[in-house]
Design a protein around this motif. Structure first.
Motif, PDB file in Angstrom:
ATOM      1  N   PRO A  11       0.815  -1.217   0.000  1.00  0.00           N
ATOM      2  CA  PRO A  11       0.000   0.000   0.000  1.00  0.00           C
ATOM      3  C   PRO A  11       0.851   1.270   0.000  1.00  0.00           C
ATOM      4  CG  PRO A  11      -0.492  -1.343   1.943  1.00  0.00           C
ATOM      5  CD  PRO A  11       0.524  -2.069   1.141  1.00  0.00           C
ATOM      6  N   ARG A  12       1.989   1.222   0.652  1.00  0.00           N
ATOM      7  CA  ARG A  12       2.877   2.394   0.665  1.00  0.00           C
ATOM      8  C   ARG A  12       3.350   2.722  -0.749  1.00  0.00           C
ATOM      9  NH1 ARG A  12       8.378   1.771   2.781  1.00  0.00           N
ATOM     10  NH2 ARG A  12       7.449  -0.130   3.581  1.00  0.00           N
ATOM     11  N   ARG A  13       3.737   1.699  -1.498  1.00  0.00           N
ATOM     12  CA  ARG A  13       4.219   1.913  -2.871  1.00  0.00           C
ATOM     13  C   ARG A  13       3.078   2.317  -3.801  1.00  0.00           C
ATOM     14  NH1 ARG A  13       9.223   3.337  -2.175  1.00  0.00           N
ATOM     15  NH2 ARG A  13      10.236   1.884  -0.773  1.00  0.00           N
ATOM     16  N   VAL A  14       1.893   1.787  -3.568  1.00  0.00           N
ATOM     17  CA  VAL A  14       0.736   2.201  -4.372  1.00  0.00           C
ATOM     18  C   VAL A  14       0.460   3.685  -4.146  1.00  0.00           C
ATOM     19  CG1 VAL A  14      -1.762   1.959  -4.669  1.00  0.00           C
ATOM     20  CG2 VAL A  14      -0.314  -0.076  -4.574  1.00  0.00           C
ATOM     21  N   LEU A  15       0.456   4.120  -2.893  1.00  0.00           N
ATOM     22  CA  LEU A  15       0.225   5.534  -2.596  1.00  0.00           C
ATOM     23  C   LEU A  15       1.329   6.411  -3.182  1.00  0.00           C
ATOM     24  CD1 LEU A  15      -1.051   5.222   1.071  1.00  0.00           C
ATOM     25  CD2 LEU A  15      -2.391   5.849  -0.956  1.00  0.00           C
ATOM     26  N   HIS A  16       2.547   5.928  -3.168  1.00  0.00           N
ATOM     27  CA  HIS A  16       3.660   6.658  -3.777  1.00  0.00           C
ATOM     28  C   HIS A  16       3.431   6.796  -5.286  1.00  0.00           C
ATOM     29  CE1 HIS A  16       8.303   6.941  -4.416  1.00  0.00           C
ATOM     30  NE2 HIS A  16       7.740   8.134  -4.422  1.00  0.00           N
ATOM     31  N   ALA A  17       3.021   5.719  -5.931  1.00  0.00           N
ATOM     32  CA  ALA A  17       2.737   5.767  -7.372  1.00  0.00           C
ATOM     33  C   ALA A  17       1.572   6.714  -7.678  1.00  0.00           C
ATOM     34  CB  ALA A  17       2.428   4.361  -7.897  1.00  0.00           C
ATOM     35  N   VAL A  18       0.540   6.689  -6.844  1.00  0.00           N
ATOM     36  CA  VAL A  18      -0.607   7.582  -7.045  1.00  0.00           C
ATOM     37  C   VAL A  18      -0.165   9.032  -6.911  1.00  0.00           C
ATOM     38  CG1 VAL A  18      -2.827   8.296  -6.067  1.00  0.00           C
ATOM     39  CG2 VAL A  18      -2.337   5.870  -6.424  1.00  0.00           C
ATOM     40  N   TRP A  19       0.714   9.327  -5.983  1.00  0.00           N
ATOM     41  CA  TRP A  19       1.214  10.688  -5.849  1.00  0.00           C
ATOM     42  C   TRP A  19       1.901  11.128  -7.144  1.00  0.00           C
ATOM     43  CZ3 TRP A  19       5.981  13.117  -5.949  1.00  0.00           C
ATOM     44  CH2 TRP A  19       5.980  14.440  -5.497  1.00  0.00           C
ATOM     45  N   HIS A  20       2.715  10.241  -7.727  1.00  0.00           N
ATOM     46  CA  HIS A  20       3.377  10.566  -8.995  1.00  0.00           C
ATOM     47  C   HIS A  20       2.358  10.685 -10.133  1.00  0.00           C
ATOM     48  CE1 HIS A  20       7.556  10.678  -7.847  1.00  0.00           C
ATOM     49  NE2 HIS A  20       7.391   9.561  -7.156  1.00  0.00           N
ATOM     50  N   MET A  21       1.316   9.886 -10.114  1.00  0.00           N
ATOM     51  CA  MET A  21       0.271   9.991 -11.135  1.00  0.00           C
ATOM     52  C   MET A  21      -0.407  11.361 -11.061  1.00  0.00           C
ATOM     53  SD  MET A  21      -1.280   6.121 -10.791  1.00  0.00           S
ATOM     54  CE  MET A  21      -2.822   6.530 -11.556  1.00  0.00           C
ATOM     55  N   VAL A  22      -0.689  11.827  -9.867  1.00  0.00           N
ATOM     56  CA  VAL A  22      -1.302  13.150  -9.702  1.00  0.00           C
ATOM     57  C   VAL A  22      -0.336  14.230 -10.179  1.00  0.00           C
ATOM     58  CG1 VAL A  22      -2.180  14.814  -8.018  1.00  0.00           C
ATOM     59  CG2 VAL A  22      -2.873  12.418  -7.881  1.00  0.00           C
ATOM     60  N   SER A  23       0.952  14.075  -9.875  1.00  0.00           N
ATOM     61  CA  SER A  23       1.944  15.041 -10.358  1.00  0.00           C
ATOM     62  C   SER A  23       1.891  15.142 -11.876  1.00  0.00           C
ATOM     63  CB  SER A  23       3.363  14.614  -9.940  1.00  0.00           C
ATOM     64  OG  SER A  23       3.482  14.509  -8.560  1.00  0.00           O
ATOM     65  N   LEU A  24       1.892  14.011 -12.530  1.00  0.00           N
ATOM     66  CA  LEU A  24       1.834  13.970 -13.989  1.00  0.00           C
ATOM     67  C   LEU A  24       0.526  14.561 -14.497  1.00  0.00           C
ATOM     68  CD1 LEU A  24       3.174  13.080 -16.617  1.00  0.00           C
ATOM     69  CD2 LEU A  24       2.099  10.840 -16.306  1.00  0.00           C
ATOM     70  N   ASP A  25      -0.575  14.243 -13.845  1.00  0.00           N
ATOM     71  CA  ASP A  25      -1.880  14.764 -14.249  1.00  0.00           C
ATOM     72  C   ASP A  25      -1.920  16.285 -14.165  1.00  0.00           C
ATOM     73  OD1 ASP A  25      -4.721  14.324 -14.952  1.00  0.00           O
ATOM     74  OD2 ASP A  25      -5.050  15.172 -12.956  1.00  0.00           O
ATOM     75  N   LEU A  26      -1.377  16.852 -13.097  1.00  0.00           N
ATOM     76  CA  LEU A  26      -1.363  18.303 -12.946  1.00  0.00           C
ATOM     77  C   LEU A  26      -0.531  18.967 -14.041  1.00  0.00           C
ATOM     78  CD1 LEU A  26      -0.953  18.518  -9.068  1.00  0.00           C
ATOM     79  CD2 LEU A  26      -3.024  19.034 -10.377  1.00  0.00           C
ATOM     80  N   VAL A  27       0.619  18.389 -14.360  1.00  0.00           N
ATOM     81  CA  VAL A  27       1.477  18.942 -15.409  1.00  0.00           C
ATOM     82  C   VAL A  27       0.796  18.818 -16.774  1.00  0.00           C
ATOM     83  CG1 VAL A  27       3.654  18.645 -16.651  1.00  0.00           C
ATOM     84  CG2 VAL A  27       3.632  18.624 -14.157  1.00  0.00           C
ATOM     85  N   LEU A  28       0.268  17.647 -17.088  1.00  0.00           N
ATOM     86  CA  LEU A  28      -0.380  17.452 -18.390  1.00  0.00           C
ATOM     87  C   LEU A  28      -1.610  18.337 -18.547  1.00  0.00           C
ATOM     88  CD1 LEU A  28      -0.033  13.600 -18.876  1.00  0.00           C
ATOM     89  CD2 LEU A  28       1.269  15.418 -20.000  1.00  0.00           C
ATOM     90  N   SER A  29      -2.366  18.522 -17.476  1.00  0.00           N
ATOM     91  CA  SER A  29      -3.526  19.412 -17.535  1.00  0.00           C
ATOM     92  C   SER A  29      -3.075  20.843 -17.810  1.00  0.00           C
ATOM     93  CB  SER A  29      -4.317  19.362 -16.223  1.00  0.00           C
ATOM     94  OG  SER A  29      -4.887  18.088 -16.040  1.00  0.00           O
ATOM     95  N   GLY A  30      -2.027  21.276 -17.137  1.00  0.00           N
ATOM     96  CA  GLY A  30      -1.503  22.618 -17.370  1.00  0.00           C
ATOM     97  C   GLY A  30      -1.021  22.804 -18.791  1.00  0.00           C
ATOM     98  N   LEU A  31      -0.300  21.824 -19.315  1.00  0.00           N
ATOM     99  CA  LEU A  31       0.179  21.905 -20.699  1.00  0.00           C
ATOM    100  C   LEU A  31      -0.982  21.898 -21.691  1.00  0.00           C
ATOM    101  CD1 LEU A  31       3.307  19.568 -20.509  1.00  0.00           C
ATOM    102  CD2 LEU A  31       3.253  22.096 -20.555  1.00  0.00           C
ATOM    103  N   ALA A  32      -2.000  21.085 -21.415  1.00  0.00           N
ATOM    104  CA  ALA A  32      -3.176  21.055 -22.291  1.00  0.00           C
ATOM    105  C   ALA A  32      -3.868  22.415 -22.301  1.00  0.00           C
ATOM    106  CB  ALA A  32      -4.141  19.963 -21.842  1.00  0.00           C
ATOM    107  N   LEU A  33      -4.012  23.017 -21.129  1.00  0.00           N
ATOM    108  CA  LEU A  33      -4.655  24.332 -21.055  1.00  0.00           C
ATOM    109  C   LEU A  33      -3.827  25.389 -21.775  1.00  0.00           C
ATOM    110  CD1 LEU A  33      -5.921  24.135 -17.381  1.00  0.00           C
ATOM    111  CD2 LEU A  33      -7.371  24.292 -19.432  1.00  0.00           C
ATOM    112  N   LEU A  34      -2.513  25.336 -21.657  1.00  0.00           N
ATOM    113  CA  LEU A  34      -1.661  26.274 -22.392  1.00  0.00           C
ATOM    114  C   LEU A  34      -1.837  26.099 -23.896  1.00  0.00           C
ATOM    115  CD1 LEU A  34       1.706  26.261 -20.377  1.00  0.00           C
ATOM    116  CD2 LEU A  34      -0.097  28.004 -20.376  1.00  0.00           C
ATOM    117  N   TYR A  35      -1.844  24.866 -24.339  1.00  0.00           N
ATOM    118  CA  TYR A  35      -2.052  24.584 -25.769  1.00  0.00           C
ATOM    119  C   TYR A  35      -3.408  25.106 -26.232  1.00  0.00           C
ATOM    120  CZ  TYR A  35      -2.745  22.078 -30.126  1.00  0.00           C
ATOM    121  OH  TYR A  35      -3.001  21.766 -31.435  1.00  0.00           O
ATOM    122  N   LEU A  36      -4.451  24.831 -25.442  1.00  0.00           N
ATOM    123  CA  LEU A  36      -5.782  25.291 -25.799  1.00  0.00           C
ATOM    124  C   LEU A  36      -5.854  26.819 -25.843  1.00  0.00           C
ATOM    125  CD1 LEU A  36      -8.005  22.868 -23.689  1.00  0.00           C
ATOM    126  CD2 LEU A  36      -7.600  22.802 -26.168  1.00  0.00           C
TER     127      LEU A  36
END
Length: 126
Positions: free
Chosen positions: A40-65
């Motif tokens: 569970p610790r590693r799953v939560l660590h991976a989820v944290w990185h997934m959210v990091s990526l999601d925030l960056v990709l959302s920001g880049l998508a909004l900039l592109y739009l």
């Protein structure tokens, strides 16, 4: 150029920066050093990185739009990102308010960073 979406994209990337720096110090380090079982610790660590990526990709998508304002489907994608950030904010608010802490809105203040991205993206989506 759509200034609202530009502001939303810049804000999202700022939120990603706060998440990455502050979250690593306040969440990831304590998580990795706690007594929680390894899986569970590693799953939560991976989820944290997934959210990091999601925030960056959302920001880049909004900039592109913001640069391709008027492109078919741009409004739909901007609305998707807006609703996405409302969902993130709602998750923090529901969890925070359900715990029964004193001054709960300041205990997990992430919603304060997420709602402006949602509002700017929604206005920009029209």
């Amino acid at each position: 150029m759509n200034g609202w979406l530009l502001a939303a994209g810049i804000t999202s990337l700022g939120v990603a920066g706060v998440h990455t720096v502050g979250g690593h110090r306040d969440v990831v380090r304590p998580l990795l050093s706690c007594e929680l079982a390894d899986e569970p610790r590693r799953v939560l660590h991976a989820v944290w990185h997934m959210v990091s990526l999601d925030l960056v990709l959302s920001g880049l998508a909004l900039l592109y739009l913001s640069l391709t304002d008027g492109t078919p489907g741009a409004s739909l994608v901007a609305w998707f990102v807006a609703v996405h950030f409302v969902g993130y904010a709602a998750a923090f608010l529901v969890i925070t308010l359900s715990v029964g802490w004193p001054r709960p809105l300041l205990r997990l203040p992430q919603w304060i960073l997420l709602l402006p991205v949602a509002a700017l993206a929604a206005v920009g989506a029209g």
